[in-house]
Design a protein around this motif. Structure first.
Motif, PDB file in Angstrom:
ATOM      1  N   ALA A   3      -0.270   7.891 -89.187  1.00 32.35           N
ATOM      2  CA  ALA A   3       0.398   7.104 -88.149  1.00 32.35           C
ATOM      3  C   ALA A   3      -0.295   5.760 -87.954  1.00 32.35           C
ATOM      4  CB  ALA A   3       0.416   7.886 -86.839  1.00 32.35           C
ATOM      5  N   CYS A   4      -1.625   5.736 -87.949  1.00 28.40           N
ATOM      6  CA  CYS A   4      -2.354   4.474 -87.779  1.00 28.40           C
ATOM      7  C   CYS A   4      -2.073   3.508 -88.920  1.00 28.40           C
ATOM      8  CB  CYS A   4      -3.855   4.751 -87.682  1.00 28.40           C
ATOM      9  SG  CYS A   4      -4.377   5.530 -86.138  1.00 28.40           S
ATOM     10  N   MET A   5      -1.879   4.026 -90.120  1.00 29.49           N
ATOM     11  CA  MET A   5      -1.618   3.162 -91.280  1.00 29.49           C
ATOM     12  C   MET A   5      -0.265   2.474 -91.202  1.00 29.49           C
ATOM     13  SD  MET A   5      -3.038   5.618 -94.334  1.00 29.49           S
ATOM     14  CE  MET A   5      -4.643   6.401 -94.230  1.00 29.49           C
ATOM     15  N   GLN A   6       0.607   2.924 -90.311  1.00 31.41           N
ATOM     16  CA  GLN A   6       1.943   2.340 -90.226  1.00 31.41           C
ATOM     17  C   GLN A   6       1.928   0.906 -89.715  1.00 31.41           C
ATOM     18  OE1 GLN A   6       4.462   4.161 -91.717  1.00 31.41           O
ATOM     19  NE2 GLN A   6       2.522   5.235 -92.129  1.00 31.41           N
ATOM     20  N   VAL A   7       0.798   0.457 -89.177  1.00 28.62           N
ATOM     21  CA  VAL A   7       0.710  -0.923 -88.724  1.00 28.62           C
ATOM     22  C   VAL A   7       0.902  -1.893 -89.888  1.00 28.62           C
ATOM     23  CG1 VAL A   7      -1.779  -1.322 -89.034  1.00 28.62           C
ATOM     24  CG2 VAL A   7      -0.595  -2.382 -87.110  1.00 28.62           C
ATOM     25  N   MET A   8       0.653  -1.418 -91.115  1.00 22.73           N
ATOM     26  CA  MET A   8       0.793  -2.268 -92.298  1.00 22.73           C
ATOM     27  C   MET A   8       2.233  -2.338 -92.800  1.00 22.73           C
ATOM     28  SD  MET A   8      -2.561  -1.082 -94.462  1.00 22.73           S
ATOM     29  CE  MET A   8      -2.203   0.674 -94.363  1.00 22.73           C
ATOM     30  N   GLN A   9       3.101  -1.509 -92.267  1.00 21.78           N
ATOM     31  CA  GLN A   9       4.472  -1.448 -92.761  1.00 21.78           C
ATOM     32  C   GLN A   9       5.358  -2.446 -92.007  1.00 21.78           C
ATOM     33  OE1 GLN A   9       4.646   0.372 -95.490  1.00 21.78           O
ATOM     34  NE2 GLN A   9       2.505   0.890 -95.070  1.00 21.78           N
ATOM     35  N   HIS A  68      -5.964  -4.919 -89.714  1.00 18.16           N
ATOM     36  CA  HIS A  68      -5.301  -3.932 -90.560  1.00 18.16           C
ATOM     37  C   HIS A  68      -6.311  -2.992 -91.211  1.00 18.16           C
ATOM     38  CE1 HIS A  68      -1.298  -6.356 -91.131  1.00 18.16           C
ATOM     39  NE2 HIS A  68      -1.525  -5.974 -89.891  1.00 18.16           N
ATOM     40  N   LEU A  69      -7.495  -3.528 -91.546  1.00 14.89           N
ATOM     41  CA  LEU A  69      -8.545  -2.672 -92.091  1.00 14.89           C
ATOM     42  C   LEU A  69      -8.929  -1.586 -91.100  1.00 14.89           C
ATOM     43  CD1 LEU A  69     -11.070  -5.133 -93.806  1.00 14.89           C
ATOM     44  CD2 LEU A  69      -9.606  -3.467 -94.925  1.00 14.89           C
ATOM     45  N   LEU A  70      -9.111  -1.976 -89.843  1.00 15.50           N
ATOM     46  CA  LEU A  70      -9.527  -1.022 -88.822  1.00 15.50           C
ATOM     47  C   LEU A  70      -8.457   0.038 -88.597  1.00 15.50           C
ATOM     48  CD1 LEU A  70     -11.155  -3.498 -86.274  1.00 15.50           C
ATOM     49  CD2 LEU A  70     -12.245  -2.210 -88.124  1.00 15.50           C
ATOM     50  N   TRP A  71      -7.192  -0.363 -88.622  1.00 19.95           N
ATOM     51  CA  TRP A  71      -6.111   0.617 -88.465  1.00 19.95           C
ATOM     52  C   TRP A  71      -6.053   1.562 -89.660  1.00 19.95           C
ATOM     53  CZ3 TRP A  71      -3.681   1.853 -84.218  1.00 19.95           C
ATOM     54  CH2 TRP A  71      -3.527   0.914 -83.195  1.00 19.95           C
ATOM     55  N   ALA A  72      -6.168   1.019 -90.874  1.00 20.96           N
ATOM     56  CA  ALA A  72      -6.049   1.843 -92.074  1.00 20.96           C
ATOM     57  C   ALA A  72      -7.159   2.888 -92.156  1.00 20.96           C
ATOM     58  CB  ALA A  72      -6.069   0.966 -93.323  1.00 20.96           C
ATOM     59  N   PHE A  73      -8.357   2.525 -91.722  1.00 18.67           N
ATOM     60  CA  PHE A  73      -9.504   3.431 -91.798  1.00 18.67           C
ATOM     61  C   PHE A  73      -9.871   3.971 -90.416  1.00 18.67           C
ATOM     62  CE2 PHE A  73      -9.740   0.940 -95.639  1.00 18.67           C
ATOM     63  CZ  PHE A  73     -10.259   1.795 -96.590  1.00 18.67           C
ATOM     64  N   ALA A  74      -8.909   4.012 -89.505  1.00 20.15           N
ATOM     65  CA  ALA A  74      -9.203   4.448 -88.136  1.00 20.15           C
ATOM     66  C   ALA A  74      -9.727   5.875 -88.101  1.00 20.15           C
ATOM     67  CB  ALA A  74      -7.951   4.326 -87.275  1.00 20.15           C
ATOM     68  N   TYR A  75      -9.155   6.759 -88.918  1.00 25.33           N
ATOM     69  CA  TYR A  75      -9.572   8.160 -88.860  1.00 25.33           C
ATOM     70  C   TYR A  75     -11.054   8.342 -89.198  1.00 25.33           C
ATOM     71  CZ  TYR A  75     -10.431  12.726 -90.953  1.00 25.33           C
ATOM     72  OH  TYR A  75     -11.004  13.905 -91.347  1.00 25.33           O
ATOM     73  N   LEU A  80     -10.626  -2.511-102.033  1.00 26.43           N
ATOM     74  CA  LEU A  80      -9.183  -2.760-102.041  1.00 26.43           C
ATOM     75  C   LEU A  80      -8.701  -3.195-100.664  1.00 26.43           C
ATOM     76  CD1 LEU A  80      -7.855   0.222-104.204  1.00 26.43           C
ATOM     77  CD2 LEU A  80      -7.749  -2.214-104.780  1.00 26.43           C
ATOM     78  N   GLY A  81      -9.280  -2.614 -99.611  1.00 21.36           N
ATOM     79  CA  GLY A  81      -8.886  -3.011 -98.264  1.00 21.36           C
ATOM     80  C   GLY A  81      -9.141  -4.470 -97.996  1.00 21.36           C
ATOM     81  N   VAL A  82     -10.276  -4.978 -98.464  1.00 21.34           N
ATOM     82  CA  VAL A  82     -10.577  -6.399 -98.274  1.00 21.34           C
ATOM     83  C   VAL A  82      -9.608  -7.262 -99.069  1.00 21.34           C
ATOM     84  CG1 VAL A  82     -12.309  -8.205 -98.695  1.00 21.34           C
ATOM     85  CG2 VAL A  82     -12.999  -6.002 -97.706  1.00 21.34           C
ATOM     86  N   HIS A  83      -9.337  -6.881-100.311  1.00 22.33           N
ATOM     87  CA  HIS A  83      -8.449  -7.671-101.171  1.00 22.33           C
ATOM     88  C   HIS A  83      -7.006  -7.658-100.693  1.00 22.33           C
ATOM     89  CE1 HIS A  83     -10.854  -9.049-104.615  1.00 22.33           C
ATOM     90  NE2 HIS A  83     -11.563  -7.942-104.456  1.00 22.33           N
ATOM     91  N   LEU A  84      -6.538  -6.511-100.217  1.00 24.55           N
ATOM     92  CA  LEU A  84      -5.111  -6.356 -99.928  1.00 24.55           C
ATOM     93  C   LEU A  84      -4.761  -6.443 -98.446  1.00 24.55           C
ATOM     94  CD1 LEU A  84      -4.318  -3.405-102.366  1.00 24.55           C
ATOM     95  CD2 LEU A  84      -4.079  -5.859-102.781  1.00 24.55           C
ATOM     96  N   ALA A 116      -3.534   4.891-100.500  1.00 25.45           N
ATOM     97  CA  ALA A 116      -2.922   4.286-101.678  1.00 25.45           C
ATOM     98  C   ALA A 116      -1.438   4.033-101.460  1.00 25.45           C
ATOM     99  CB  ALA A 116      -3.137   5.186-102.889  1.00 25.45           C
ATOM    100  N   ILE A 117      -0.749   4.992-100.853  1.00 26.47           N
ATOM    101  CA  ILE A 117       0.679   4.816-100.587  1.00 26.47           C
ATOM    102  C   ILE A 117       0.896   3.708 -99.571  1.00 26.47           C
ATOM    103  CG2 ILE A 117       2.721   5.948 -99.626  1.00 26.47           C
ATOM    104  CD1 ILE A 117       1.600   8.584-100.792  1.00 26.47           C
ATOM    105  N   SER A 118       0.086   3.671 -98.522  1.00 26.16           N
ATOM    106  CA  SER A 118       0.234   2.651 -97.486  1.00 26.16           C
ATOM    107  C   SER A 118      -0.064   1.258 -98.019  1.00 26.16           C
ATOM    108  CB  SER A 118      -0.686   2.965 -96.297  1.00 26.16           C
ATOM    109  OG  SER A 118      -0.331   4.210 -95.707  1.00 26.16           O
ATOM    110  N   MET A 119      -0.969   1.166 -98.998  1.00 26.95           N
ATOM    111  CA  MET A 119      -1.277  -0.127 -99.627  1.00 26.95           C
ATOM    112  C   MET A 119      -0.273  -0.485-100.718  1.00 26.95           C
ATOM    113  SD  MET A 119      -5.421   0.047-100.047  1.00 26.95           S
ATOM    114  CE  MET A 119      -6.520   0.083 -98.623  1.00 26.95           C
ATOM    115  N   ASP A 120       0.740   0.362-100.912  1.00 28.24           N
ATOM    116  CA  ASP A 120       1.792   0.137-101.898  1.00 28.24           C
ATOM    117  C   ASP A 120       1.237   0.079-103.323  1.00 28.24           C
ATOM    118  OD1 ASP A 120       4.465  -0.107-102.520  1.00 28.24           O
ATOM    119  OD2 ASP A 120       4.481  -2.299-102.421  1.00 28.24           O
ATOM    120  N   LEU A 121       0.230   0.891-103.603  1.00 26.63           N
ATOM    121  CA  LEU A 121      -0.340   0.905-104.946  1.00 26.63           C
ATOM    122  C   LEU A 121       0.586   1.527-105.987  1.00 26.63           C
ATOM    123  CD1 LEU A 121      -4.100   1.775-104.346  1.00 26.63           C
ATOM    124  CD2 LEU A 121      -3.012  -0.463-104.550  1.00 26.63           C
TER     125      LEU A 121
END
Length: 360
Positions: free
Chosen positions: A295-301, A236-243, A224-228, A174-179
């Motif tokens: 760390a993987c989610m940082q690709v979106m920043q 970016h989806l693969l990085w966000a849900f890599a874990y 939300l991943g698909v929309h955002l 949620a934080i990485s998606m800037d919700l």
């Protein structure tokens, strides 16, 4: 009612309502069958209410009615997310057969693909995927979306095996998606609910999410991943849900290598592996498991070096998966002589002892 309120106020509303819903469900519903009892792979110390999902769905549903939830989902998308949560709720109470749950999840994935494929196609004819390009108006894109919506909620459910782990992952997403702050704080109410759930789950485990909460929130964040994120890059989806993706691939690889059914439960997930190596240190295990996910989610920043941080997180996950696979493969016990086994024996058969800390 809530749509005109500032984001901090909506956050407090979400947290307060979720806390009240949780306490009510723990008092009234848990004694009627929604309690998780220690057995087999479930090694928490005492019977614990499995009502977090009920509280999450009640809070989000009330937020939708009051105008506090501003997430970019349509009515039918919300309906599928709640349907997945209700299926998990039935499973928490009745222990549904895996085959029917898989078929129901596949049906939900098909509906979500039909509802959101236009989102992907509207982002352009081609989007980057791995090192190539994905043609968004082809059958392959639809198949990949079905696989996405079917697998991600299940993966999020599978990582819910330690206090605060799944909820911590959802909060990081949620934080990485800037919700909390993006688009006028559209996710502030949901963030409040997640924080309240985490407070009851970590570190002492007063309440568990259950399948209902993990499937509901996993489906919600998959949409939300698909929309955002997918509209910018499916990568970016693969990085966000890599874990959760790497975690599921790890346990499937171990089961396959050891000649065991893929659907047979075990204690080879990332958090189980760390627990065996760091017994009695749940906070360290929690941090070691979620740090590479963050760390993987940082690709979106967008800051200097964010891609290097993401690659470091991906290398961390891959390296740990390889190490855990090798260790688990080397220590697999010989199969005992065939005989009739009880369900608890089947759960314990390949489980290694863990430390004294509580796990969900």
């Amino acid at each position: 009612m809530l749509q005109g309120l500032p984001s901090p106020v909506r956050f407090l509303f979400g947290a307060g309502l979720c806390l009240l819903a949780s306490l009510a469900a723990m008092a009234w519903l848990a004694p009627r069958g929604w309690t998780d009892h220690p057995r087999g792979r479930r090694q928490h110390a005492r019977p614990t209410p499995r009502t977090g999902g009920i509280a999450a769905m009640a809070t989000v549903g009330l937020g939708l009615l009051l105008g506090g939830v501003r997430l970019p989902l349509g009515g039918w998308e919300w309906a599928v997310a709640f349907a997945m949560g209700l299926m998990g709720l039935a499973d928490d109470r009745l222990d549904l057969r895996a085959r029917w749950k898989a078929l129901a999840s596949l049906a939900g994935a098909g509906v979500l693909t039909a509802l959101t494929w236009g989102v992907l196609r509207g982002a352009g004819d081609h989007l980057p995927l791995f090192l190539g390009q994905l043609a968004t108006k082809t059958g392959l894109a639809a198949v990949l979306m079905v696989a996405w919506y079917w697998s991600i909620p299940q993966a999020c459910n599978l990582i819910d095996g330690m206090n605060g782990l799944a909820l911590g992952f959802f909060l990081l997403l949620a934080i990485s998606m800037d919700l909390p702050l993006g688009a006028g704080g559209r996710g502030a109410y949901l963030m409040g609910a997640l924080v309240a759930l985490l407070a009851l789950n970590f570190p002492r485990g007063r309440q568990f999410l259950g399948d209902s909460g993990a499937l509901f929130l996993g489906t919600l964040f998959a949409i939300l991943g698909v929309h955002l994120l997918a509209v910018q890059s499916p990568n970016h989806l693969l990085w966000a849900f890599a874990y959760p993706i790497v975690d599921v691939l790890l346990v499937m690889s171990i089961r396959r290598a050891n000649g065991r059914p893929l659907g047979e439960g075990d204690r080879n997930h990332f958090h189980h592996q760390w627990q065996r190596r760091l017994p009695g240190r749940p906070l360290t295990v929690w941090a070691l498991t979620l740090a590479p996910a963050l760390a993987c989610m940082q690709v979106m920043q967008d800051y200097p070096g964010h891609r290097a941080v993401a690659w470091a997180g991906g290398a961390w996950l891959a390296g740990c998966a390889g190490w855990f696979y090798r260790r688990s493969r080397a220590s697999v016990p010989a199969r005992p002589p065939s005989r009739s086994r009880t369900p608890v024996e089947l759960e314990d058969r390949w489980a290694e002892p863990s430390g004294p800390h509580r796990v969900a």
